[in-house]
Every structure is written in structure tokens, then in C-alpha cells.
Motif scaffolding. Structure first.
Motif, PDB file in Angstrom:
ATOM      1  N   ASN A 166      -9.422   8.936  -2.406  1.00 30.55           N
ATOM      2  CA  ASN A 166      -9.438  10.386  -2.288  1.00 30.55           C
ATOM      3  C   ASN A 166     -10.107  10.966  -3.518  1.00 30.55           C
ATOM      4  O   ASN A 166      -9.521  11.002  -4.601  1.00 30.55           O
ATOM      5  CB  ASN A 166      -8.034  10.965  -2.146  1.00 30.55           C
ATOM      6  CG  ASN A 166      -8.068  12.491  -2.082  1.00 30.55           C
ATOM      7  OD1 ASN A 166      -9.032  13.070  -1.584  1.00 30.55           O
ATOM      8  ND2 ASN A 166      -7.041  13.137  -2.602  1.00 30.55           N
ATOM      9  N   SER A 178      -2.769  16.901   2.401  1.00 32.03           N
ATOM     10  CA  SER A 178      -3.386  15.584   2.433  1.00 32.03           C
ATOM     11  C   SER A 178      -4.804  15.684   2.982  1.00 32.03           C
ATOM     12  O   SER A 178      -5.061  16.470   3.891  1.00 32.03           O
ATOM     13  CB  SER A 178      -2.576  14.619   3.307  1.00 32.03           C
ATOM     14  OG  SER A 178      -3.284  13.408   3.522  1.00 32.03           O
ATOM     15  N   TYR A 195      -6.288   4.866  -2.957  1.00 34.66           N
ATOM     16  CA  TYR A 195      -6.379   5.306  -4.351  1.00 34.66           C
ATOM     17  C   TYR A 195      -6.664   6.802  -4.375  1.00 34.66           C
ATOM     18  O   TYR A 195      -7.721   7.252  -3.940  1.00 34.66           O
ATOM     19  CB  TYR A 195      -7.493   4.555  -5.093  1.00 34.66           C
ATOM     20  CG  TYR A 195      -7.436   4.784  -6.592  1.00 34.66           C
ATOM     21  CD1 TYR A 195      -6.672   3.947  -7.394  1.00 34.66           C
ATOM     22  CD2 TYR A 195      -8.096   5.854  -7.185  1.00 34.66           C
ATOM     23  CE1 TYR A 195      -6.577   4.164  -8.765  1.00 34.66           C
ATOM     24  CE2 TYR A 195      -8.011   6.081  -8.550  1.00 34.66           C
ATOM     25  CZ  TYR A 195      -7.252   5.225  -9.328  1.00 34.66           C
ATOM     26  OH  TYR A 195      -7.147   5.454 -10.687  1.00 34.66           O
ATOM     27  N   ASP A 196      -5.702   7.558  -4.875  1.00 34.94           N
ATOM     28  CA  ASP A 196      -5.834   9.013  -4.944  1.00 34.94           C
ATOM     29  C   ASP A 196      -6.201   9.394  -6.366  1.00 34.94           C
ATOM     30  O   ASP A 196      -5.418   9.191  -7.294  1.00 34.94           O
ATOM     31  CB  ASP A 196      -4.517   9.672  -4.536  1.00 34.94           C
ATOM     32  CG  ASP A 196      -4.689  11.138  -4.165  1.00 34.94           C
ATOM     33  OD1 ASP A 196      -5.655  11.751  -4.652  1.00 34.94           O
ATOM     34  OD2 ASP A 196      -3.865  11.653  -3.393  1.00 34.94           O
ATOM     35  N   THR A 204       1.403  11.997  -4.329  1.00 34.47           N
ATOM     36  CA  THR A 204       0.855  12.938  -3.357  1.00 34.47           C
ATOM     37  C   THR A 204       1.301  12.582  -1.942  1.00 34.47           C
ATOM     38  O   THR A 204       1.794  11.479  -1.679  1.00 34.47           O
ATOM     39  CB  THR A 204      -0.676  12.937  -3.411  1.00 34.47           C
ATOM     40  OG1 THR A 204      -1.149  11.636  -3.017  1.00 34.47           O
ATOM     41  CG2 THR A 204      -1.175  13.256  -4.818  1.00 34.47           C
ATOM     42  N   LEU A 206      -0.661  11.970   0.509  1.00 37.76           N
ATOM     43  CA  LEU A 206      -1.486  10.848   0.950  1.00 37.76           C
ATOM     44  C   LEU A 206      -0.859   9.523   0.531  1.00 37.76           C
ATOM     45  O   LEU A 206      -0.790   8.576   1.320  1.00 37.76           O
ATOM     46  CB  LEU A 206      -2.893  10.974   0.361  1.00 37.76           C
ATOM     47  CG  LEU A 206      -3.838   9.811   0.653  1.00 37.76           C
ATOM     48  CD1 LEU A 206      -4.146   9.715   2.147  1.00 37.76           C
ATOM     49  CD2 LEU A 206      -5.138   9.949  -0.146  1.00 37.76           C
ATOM     50  N   MET A 207      -0.399   9.449  -0.706  1.00 37.93           N
ATOM     51  CA  MET A 207       0.218   8.218  -1.196  1.00 37.93           C
ATOM     52  C   MET A 207       1.521   7.928  -0.459  1.00 37.93           C
ATOM     53  O   MET A 207       1.786   6.776  -0.087  1.00 37.93           O
ATOM     54  CB  MET A 207       0.464   8.341  -2.706  1.00 37.93           C
ATOM     55  CG  MET A 207      -0.813   8.449  -3.523  1.00 37.93           C
ATOM     56  SD  MET A 207      -0.485   8.891  -5.249  1.00 37.93           S
ATOM     57  CE  MET A 207       0.502   7.482  -5.784  1.00 37.93           C
ATOM     58  N   ALA A 217      -0.460   2.213  -2.700  1.00 40.66           N
ATOM     59  CA  ALA A 217      -1.067   3.491  -3.062  1.00 40.66           C
ATOM     60  C   ALA A 217      -0.936   3.689  -4.564  1.00 40.66           C
ATOM     61  O   ALA A 217       0.106   3.401  -5.147  1.00 40.66           O
ATOM     62  CB  ALA A 217      -0.401   4.636  -2.313  1.00 40.66           C
ATOM     63  N   ASN A 219      -2.159   6.496  -7.926  1.00 36.84           N
ATOM     64  CA  ASN A 219      -2.754   7.779  -8.294  1.00 36.84           C
ATOM     65  C   ASN A 219      -3.842   7.587  -9.339  1.00 36.84           C
ATOM     66  O   ASN A 219      -4.147   6.457  -9.745  1.00 36.84           O
ATOM     67  CB  ASN A 219      -1.692   8.774  -8.763  1.00 36.84           C
ATOM     68  CG  ASN A 219      -1.012   8.356 -10.062  1.00 36.84           C
ATOM     69  OD1 ASN A 219      -1.559   7.601 -10.860  1.00 36.84           O
ATOM     70  ND2 ASN A 219       0.191   8.861 -10.281  1.00 36.84           N
TER      71      ASN A 219
END
Length: 266
Positions: A166, A178, A195-196, A204, A206-207, A217, A219
Motif C-alpha cells: 500500500n 482501506s 506491506y502498508d 491499519t 488493511l493489515m 502484514a 507497517n
């Protein structure tokens, strides 16, 4: 982070935040040429605007089209982009394999750094990289510059994807936002990593969604620390362990006004 690095290295130096209005950028960079400062980091909106004021660029900065680090050398200013190698170093820390395709969400500066890194000799030149962006034309411009393939989500063979990055700002200001709402993660291999690049908040949506689907996941805190380590090395010649930078971030509880990677909504 940099103050902690100076202390670890035993160097008498300091790192200060300076707000520079866009109209004053040229004068601020001219000040760097006086030789009293080792260099500087740039945040938005200066990462692209600074390019005409610099004497030379590294290969990464030239290809990405953005500079986050300036190094003073004998009256001249070298522009570098440590986001790209910092991103790869962060991936290496969590054991990302070069196998499988990668999907990059976003088409801004952070996405350009990720795509360049993944497709450069520093990364894995054989890896297929898909770029997904809300405005497909911008994704197409990115891939025309750096390689890879602009795609919409349904076009991607998710069973072959080993990495989702992301590089958008989705989740940065709204923790429940997200870039992949209601996304079905089940077709991805169980070894895939999400990988955010967002690191604040540290966890997040998304994670959380990825972990709920049984995937790893991470950050962007590791990327933040590694890009800082590389900048400090360029300025001082001292390679400070990344743990020093990470410990400083954790001590600050990541609530200091550090800039996030520049990005835009998918």
C-alpha cells in the motif's frame, strides 16, 4: 531518530525540523551550499520541486523523479532518494522472498519508489509488478516510466502474488479506511505479505483484514527507519544500526510530527 543516531555515533551534531514555504525553497537550498550543514531531508511539497536546484542526482532519485535526501559535497548538492532502498531493506528484515508477483497500490511518489525498487537490480528484476490506482492513466504513466503493468483488481492473478504494497494514503487519516475494502484475500498464497507504508496508525484496517485472512502484514515503520539510516550514512559516513532508529521511534510512540511517505488515494 537522527538525534539518537548522533548520540550513538558520538558525533557532535543535531537534526532540526525547519518549515520552508514553497516560495523560499531556492533560498533554503542555497543556504546548504555554504557548507555549514551536512545535508537535509525533504518532505512534501518539496521532493519534486527541489530537482532544478540540485547539481546531480543518484540513479534512484533520477528514475523516481523525487528527492527525499540532499547531501552537501564540496559546494555542490547531490539529491538522493533513500525511500527505495529503505523499502527493500525493510522487506528483507521481514524475509520477503523475490518469488511471485507484486501489487503496488497507488501511483504517487511512494508508489514510484516502490516500483523502482522492486524492478531495479537492488530488488528482483524478474518480478512482475502490477500498479493499481484509482486513476488508471496515472498508473499507466508510472509503468511507462519504470516498467511493470497498470492493472485493475480483476485483471490480476492473485494466486501468483507474493506481495501487496500500500503506497497510497488510504488508512493514514482514517484508521478504518482501506485501499482494498471488502477484498477477498483467500486466493493469495499463505506466504504472501501485505506491506502498508502507512506507519501511523501502526495497525491499519488493511493489515487487520490481511491478518484475519491468515496472511502476514507489516507497517511502514521499518521503511521509515531504514531510509533515515541511509540518509545518516550519506551525511556522516557512519552506518548506525537500524535498531537505534527504531528504538527512537518506539520511545516517541510514533506520535512526533514525522512526515509519512508521500502518497495519494487509490
Amino acid at each position: 531518530m537522527h538525534r539518537a543516531a548522533f548520540a550513538w555515533a558520538g558525533l557532535a551534531g543535531s537534526y532540526e525540523a525547519v518549515r520552508v514555504p514553497p516560495a523560499d525553497l531556492g533560498a533554503a537550498l542555497a543556504e546548504l551550499r555554504q557548507g555549514r550543514i551536512l545535508g537535509a531531508n525533504l518532505s512534501l511539497p518539496h521532493k519534486e520541486a527541489a530537482l532544478p536546484y540540485l547539481d546531480s542526482l543518484t540513479a534512484a532519485a533520477r528514475a523516481i523523479g523525487a528527492v527525499n535526501t540532499i547531501i552537501y559535497r564540496e559546494g555542490k548538492l547531490l539529491g538522493d532518494n533513500t525511500d527505495a532502498p529503505g523499502f527493500l531493506a525493510a522487506l528483507a528484515d521481514v524475509g520477503v522472498s523475490p518469488d511471485g508477483a507484486a501489487v503496488v497500490l497507488g501511483a504517487g511518489g511512494a508508489a514510484r519508489a516502490a516500483v523502482w525498487a522492486l524492478r531495479s537490480p537492488l530488488g528482483s528484476q524478474g518480478r512482475q509488478v502490477f500498479v493499481v490506482n484509482r486513476t488508471r492513466a496515472k498508473a499507466e504513466r508510472l509503468t511507462a516510466d519504470l516498467g511493470g503493468l497498470a492493472a485493475d483488481l480483476p485483471e490480476i492473478r492473485w494466486a501468483e502474488v507474493g506481495l501487496i504494497v500500500n503506497a497510497s494514503s488510504a488508512g493514514l487519516s482514517a484508521p478504518d479506511q482501506s485501499p482494498l475494502p471488502d477484498f477477498d484475500f483467500s486466493p493469495l498464497p499463505k506466504s504472501a505479505l501485505i506491506y502498508d507504508m502507512v506507519y501511523k496508525p501502526a495497525d491499519t484496517r488493511l493489515m487487520r483484514d490481511a491478518r484475519a485472512a491468515g496472511l502476514r502484514a507489516e507497517n511502514g515503520l521499518g521503511m521509515l527507519a531504514h531510509q533515515a539510516r541511509l540518509a545518516f550514512l550519506a551525511w556522516t559516513g557512519v552506518d548506525v544500526p537500524v535498531r537505534v532508529f527504531l528504538d527512537a521511534l518506539h520511545a516517541a510512540q510514533v506520535v512526533s510530527p514525522l512526515p509519512s511517505p508521500e502518497a495519494e488515494h487509490v
